[in-house]
Write a protein that holds these residues in place. Structure first.
Motif, PDB file in Angstrom:
ATOM      1  N   TYR A 161       0.820  -1.219   0.000  1.00 33.52           N
ATOM      2  CA  TYR A 161       0.000   0.000   0.000  1.00 33.52           C
ATOM      3  C   TYR A 161       0.857   1.274   0.000  1.00 33.52           C
ATOM      4  CZ  TYR A 161      -2.997   3.635   2.099  1.00 33.52           C
ATOM      5  OH  TYR A 161      -3.651   4.805   2.387  1.00 33.52           O
ATOM      6  N   VAL A 162       1.817   1.363   0.892  1.00 34.06           N
ATOM      7  CA  VAL A 162       2.604   2.603   0.924  1.00 34.06           C
ATOM      8  C   VAL A 162       3.404   2.785  -0.372  1.00 34.06           C
ATOM      9  CG1 VAL A 162       2.723   2.944   3.440  1.00 34.06           C
ATOM     10  CG2 VAL A 162       4.530   1.640   2.308  1.00 34.06           C
ATOM     11  N   THR A 163       3.881   1.680  -0.938  1.00 37.99           N
ATOM     12  CA  THR A 163       4.642   1.836  -2.191  1.00 37.99           C
ATOM     13  C   THR A 163       3.710   2.178  -3.363  1.00 37.99           C
ATOM     14  OG1 THR A 163       4.651  -0.566  -2.615  1.00 37.99           O
ATOM     15  CG2 THR A 163       6.578   0.368  -1.497  1.00 37.99           C
ATOM     16  N   GLN A 164       2.458   1.740  -3.290  1.00 38.73           N
ATOM     17  CA  GLN A 164       1.494   2.139  -4.342  1.00 38.73           C
ATOM     18  C   GLN A 164       1.281   3.657  -4.309  1.00 38.73           C
ATOM     19  OE1 GLN A 164      -1.720  -0.365  -3.081  1.00 38.73           O
ATOM     20  NE2 GLN A 164      -1.026  -2.113  -4.273  1.00 38.73           N
ATOM     21  N   MET A 165       1.187   4.197  -3.101  1.00 34.95           N
ATOM     22  CA  MET A 165       1.021   5.656  -3.000  1.00 34.95           C
ATOM     23  C   MET A 165       2.264   6.368  -3.517  1.00 34.95           C
ATOM     24  SD  MET A 165      -1.120   6.382   0.475  1.00 34.95           S
ATOM     25  CE  MET A 165      -0.099   5.490   1.614  1.00 34.95           C
ATOM     26  N   VAL A 166       3.439   5.849  -3.153  1.00 36.53           N
ATOM     27  CA  VAL A 166       4.682   6.479  -3.620  1.00 36.53           C
ATOM     28  C   VAL A 166       4.769   6.396  -5.150  1.00 36.53           C
ATOM     29  CG1 VAL A 166       7.202   6.249  -3.599  1.00 36.53           C
ATOM     30  CG2 VAL A 166       5.931   6.209  -1.443  1.00 36.53           C
ATOM     31  N   ALA A 167       4.345   5.279  -5.718  1.00 32.32           N
ATOM     32  CA  ALA A 167       4.348   5.130  -7.179  1.00 32.32           C
ATOM     33  C   ALA A 167       3.440   6.188  -7.816  1.00 32.32           C
ATOM     34  CB  ALA A 167       3.885   3.723  -7.567  1.00 32.32           C
ATOM     35  N   LEU A 168       2.261   6.380  -7.232  1.00 37.28           N
ATOM     36  CA  LEU A 168       1.341   7.391  -7.766  1.00 37.28           C
ATOM     37  C   LEU A 168       1.916   8.792  -7.614  1.00 37.28           C
ATOM     38  CD1 LEU A 168      -1.920   5.687  -6.521  1.00 37.28           C
ATOM     39  CD2 LEU A 168      -1.493   6.303  -8.911  1.00 37.28           C
ATOM     40  N   ASP A 169       2.644   9.027  -6.528  1.00 36.94           N
ATOM     41  CA  ASP A 169       3.285  10.331  -6.317  1.00 36.94           C
ATOM     42  C   ASP A 169       4.351  10.587  -7.394  1.00 36.94           C
ATOM     43  OD1 ASP A 169       1.803  10.683  -3.974  1.00 36.94           O
ATOM     44  OD2 ASP A 169       3.359   9.800  -2.704  1.00 36.94           O
ATOM     45  N   ILE A 170       5.154   9.562  -7.651  1.00 35.67           N
ATOM     46  CA  ILE A 170       6.216   9.714  -8.651  1.00 35.67           C
ATOM     47  C   ILE A 170       5.603   9.897 -10.042  1.00 35.67           C
ATOM     48  CG2 ILE A 170       8.171   8.542  -9.782  1.00 35.67           C
ATOM     49  CD1 ILE A 170       8.742   7.144  -7.100  1.00 35.67           C
ATOM     50  N   LEU A 171       4.545   9.136 -10.289  1.00 36.11           N
ATOM     51  CA  LEU A 171       3.859   9.253 -11.566  1.00 36.11           C
ATOM     52  C   LEU A 171       3.260  10.651 -11.746  1.00 36.11           C
ATOM     53  CD1 LEU A 171       3.187   7.426 -13.960  1.00 36.11           C
ATOM     54  CD2 LEU A 171       1.036   6.868 -12.823  1.00 36.11           C
ATOM     55  N   ALA A 172       2.659  11.172 -10.692  1.00 40.69           N
ATOM     56  CA  ALA A 172       2.078  12.519 -10.739  1.00 40.69           C
ATOM     57  C   ALA A 172       3.165  13.544 -11.055  1.00 40.69           C
ATOM     58  CB  ALA A 172       1.402  12.848  -9.412  1.00 40.69           C
ATOM     59  N   LEU A 173       4.316  13.371 -10.415  1.00 38.66           N
ATOM     60  CA  LEU A 173       5.436  14.280 -10.644  1.00 38.66           C
ATOM     61  C   LEU A 173       5.879  14.198 -12.112  1.00 38.66           C
ATOM     62  CD1 LEU A 173       7.875  16.051  -9.661  1.00 38.66           C
ATOM     63  CD2 LEU A 173       9.008  13.924  -8.990  1.00 38.66           C
ATOM     64  N   HIS A 174       5.989  12.976 -12.614  1.00 36.61           N
ATOM     65  CA  HIS A 174       6.404  12.759 -14.002  1.00 36.61           C
ATOM     66  C   HIS A 174       5.422  13.417 -14.986  1.00 36.61           C
ATOM     67  CE1 HIS A 174       8.354  10.812 -17.332  1.00 36.61           C
ATOM     68  NE2 HIS A 174       7.305  10.069 -17.640  1.00 36.61           N
ATOM     69  N   LEU A 175       4.134  13.168 -14.772  1.00 34.31           N
ATOM     70  CA  LEU A 175       3.110  13.733 -15.665  1.00 34.31           C
ATOM     71  C   LEU A 175       3.117  15.261 -15.576  1.00 34.31           C
ATOM     72  CD1 LEU A 175       0.094  11.284 -15.034  1.00 34.31           C
ATOM     73  CD2 LEU A 175       1.838  11.129 -16.809  1.00 34.31           C
ATOM     74  N   ALA A 176       3.280  15.777 -14.375  1.00 32.53           N
ATOM     75  CA  ALA A 176       3.264  17.226 -14.175  1.00 32.53           C
ATOM     76  C   ALA A 176       4.456  17.886 -14.865  1.00 32.53           C
ATOM     77  CB  ALA A 176       3.268  17.551 -12.679  1.00 32.53           C
ATOM     78  N   ARG A 177       5.616  17.234 -14.810  1.00 36.94           N
ATOM     79  CA  ARG A 177       6.796  17.810 -15.468  1.00 36.94           C
ATOM     80  C   ARG A 177       6.658  17.718 -16.991  1.00 36.94           C
ATOM     81  NH1 ARG A 177       8.952  21.390 -15.034  1.00 36.94           N
ATOM     82  NH2 ARG A 177      11.036  20.824 -15.731  1.00 36.94           N
ATOM     83  N   LEU A 178       6.106  16.584 -17.466  1.00 37.20           N
ATOM     84  CA  LEU A 178       5.891  16.453 -18.919  1.00 37.20           C
ATOM     85  C   LEU A 178       4.938  17.528 -19.421  1.00 37.20           C
ATOM     86  CD1 LEU A 178       5.415  12.613 -19.692  1.00 37.20           C
ATOM     87  CD2 LEU A 178       7.341  14.053 -20.365  1.00 37.20           C
ATOM     88  N   LYS A 179       3.880  17.764 -18.655  1.00 37.05           N
ATOM     89  CA  LYS A 179       2.874  18.745 -19.060  1.00 37.05           C
ATOM     90  C   LYS A 179       3.285  20.180 -18.752  1.00 37.05           C
ATOM     91  CE  LYS A 179      -1.557  18.455 -18.805  1.00 37.05           C
ATOM     92  NZ  LYS A 179      -2.870  18.506 -18.155  1.00 37.05           N
ATOM     93  N   GLY A 180       4.285  20.329 -17.907  1.00 35.98           N
ATOM     94  CA  GLY A 180       4.711  21.677 -17.517  1.00 35.98           C
ATOM     95  C   GLY A 180       3.766  22.347 -16.539  1.00 35.98           C
ATOM     96  N   THR A 181       2.996  21.570 -15.807  1.00 37.28           N
ATOM     97  CA  THR A 181       2.063  22.176 -14.843  1.00 37.28           C
ATOM     98  C   THR A 181       2.732  22.519 -13.525  1.00 37.28           C
ATOM     99  OG1 THR A 181       1.347  19.926 -14.343  1.00 37.28           O
ATOM    100  CG2 THR A 181      -0.081  21.217 -15.772  1.00 37.28           C
ATOM    101  N   ILE A 182       3.951  22.015 -13.297  1.00 34.05           N
ATOM    102  CA  ILE A 182       4.747  22.494 -12.159  1.00 34.05           C
ATOM    103  C   ILE A 182       6.123  22.873 -12.699  1.00 34.05           C
ATOM    104  CG2 ILE A 182       3.558  21.113 -10.386  1.00 34.05           C
ATOM    105  CD1 ILE A 182       6.071  19.277 -10.375  1.00 34.05           C
TER     106      ILE A 182
END
Ligand code: F6R
Length: 365
Positions: A161-182
């Motif tokens: 469970y905790v690693t699933q959340m961390v995976a989603l966090d890393i994925l969110a970061l990746h998508l956000a950087r690709l999109k330039g939203t952060i």
């Protein structure tokens, strides 16, 4: 094989700092872009995505509830989280502009697999977050994110469970950087907080005694309530599920604001209520919720972040976890709740590693 621990569950709870570290290593480092081996989604692919679904069952679903907050906030895409058994039968709106993220420790859960296949057939891009290399979902998805939690033996999920959340966090970061939203700087700041999580989780394990004490006083209860807002609500849901599974105590989680719309009728003298209050922005709202239930005789165990010791004035017991990015608190605050369900189960003499009626992998509907 239990490495000196009495049960697999408590061993796996203690393995969480390492599981999180292993899931981050090679993927994030300060000053570098996120590196995801089996995820090939590009900036161009992402431009046409207008909808994200996160679909899973049980604990993995609750990781997805947190993932919704993180992806929406960081990557500015609308995200809907759904349980797989509902999703698959509700004719969901899916097309080639949909990104489907399924989350499954085993990679074999029947309903989650059916949801994955449905999304694929409807033209969506399908990503899986799983802990098992070569599992059916890993083989069928377009993109794969492996959580490196290591084998999880206890039926109740903790380190996965905790690693699933961390995976989603890393994925969110990746998508956000690709999109330039952060910005790059915001990305670096988020990474710093991610990299500090293993130590904060380690620290959260230190609360054993307080939790054990609260458990020894309350294990005989029939019902318990868990309250939280935002990502804390997601943590409350997972905390209640853990307690149900392990100790067979009826536990319900509610969003704090919902209390007045019904559940408060259930609070009576002595009802134990766990309150998760780690979110700075809505801390005062949680304090109001605490007052609403203590006025009616509830016994409150509150979880807050360090620096909010004033909460002690309003509750019976309080525990503090170290401060982190507001979107990352679930990774830390779930730890004392896992310990709580473990000690409640021990007090009641339940079989913690193999709760009644449950199976580790649900490969039939
Ligand atoms: C709860 C638990 C279950 C699983 C669910 C999904 O502690 O373990 O709720 O999370 O059955 O399993 P996976 O992740 O293998 O799809």
């Amino acid at each position: 094989e239990k490495g000196g621990y009495e049960h697999f569950m408590i061993k796996e709870i203690h393995e969480q700092p390492k599981a999180i570290r292993d899931t981050m290593t090679s993927r994030i480092a300060l000053g570098e872009d996120v590196k995801l081996d089996n995820i090939e989604i590009t900036k161009e692919d992402l431009e046409k995505i207008n909808k994200v679904y996160i679909v899973a069952c049980g604990t993995a679903y609750y990781a997805g509830v947190v993932g919704k907050y993180v992806i929406e906030k960081m990557a500015k895409i609308s995200v809907e989280t759904d349980v797989a058994s509902e999703f698959r039968y509700r004719d969901p709106l899916i097309d080639e502009n949909t990104l489907m993220i399924v989350v499954s420790q085993s990679g074999e859960t029947a309903d989650t697999l059916a949801a994955l296949r449905l999304a694929k057939k409807s033209g969506a891009r399908v990503m899986v977050i799983t802990n098992v290399v070569g599992s059916t979902m890993a083989r069928e998805a377009d993109d794969v994110f492996y959580t490196w939690a290591g084998p999880e033996i206890a039926v109740a999920s903790t380190k996965a469970y905790v690693t699933q959340m961390v995976a989603l966090d890393i994925l969110a970061l990746h998508l956000a950087r690709l999109k330039g939203t952060i910005t790059k700087e915001e990305g670096e700041e988020f990474k710093k907080e991610l990299l500090a999580l293993p130590e904060k989780v380690e620290d959260a394990l230190k609360h054993k005694e307080v939790i054990q004490k609260f458990a020894s006083k309350n294990y005989h209860v029939k019902d318990m309530f868990f309250l939280g807002r935002g990502v804390d609500h997601a943590v409350a849901l997972e905390g209640a599920l853990k307690l149900k599974e392990l100790s067979y105590i009826h536990a319900e989680a509610y969003a704090g604001g919902e209390l007045k719309h019904g559940p408060i009728a259930l609070i009576e003298d002595g009802t134990p209520v766990v309150v998760v209050a780690t979110q700075e922005k809505i801390f005062d709202k949680m304090v109001s919720n605490i007052k609403e239930v203590t006025t009616r005789g509830a016994k409150v165990l509150a979880f807050a972040t360090e620096g909010h010791e004033e909460i002690e004035k309003s509750v019976n017991s309080a525990l503090y976890v170290q401060k982190t990015h507001p979107l990352l608190t679930p990774v830390v605050s779930i730890v004392p709740l896992q310990l709580f369900s473990y000690y409640m189960a021990l007090e009641k003499g339940c079989d913690v590693d193999k709760p009644r009626n449950l199976a580790k992998s649900v490969t039939v509907e």
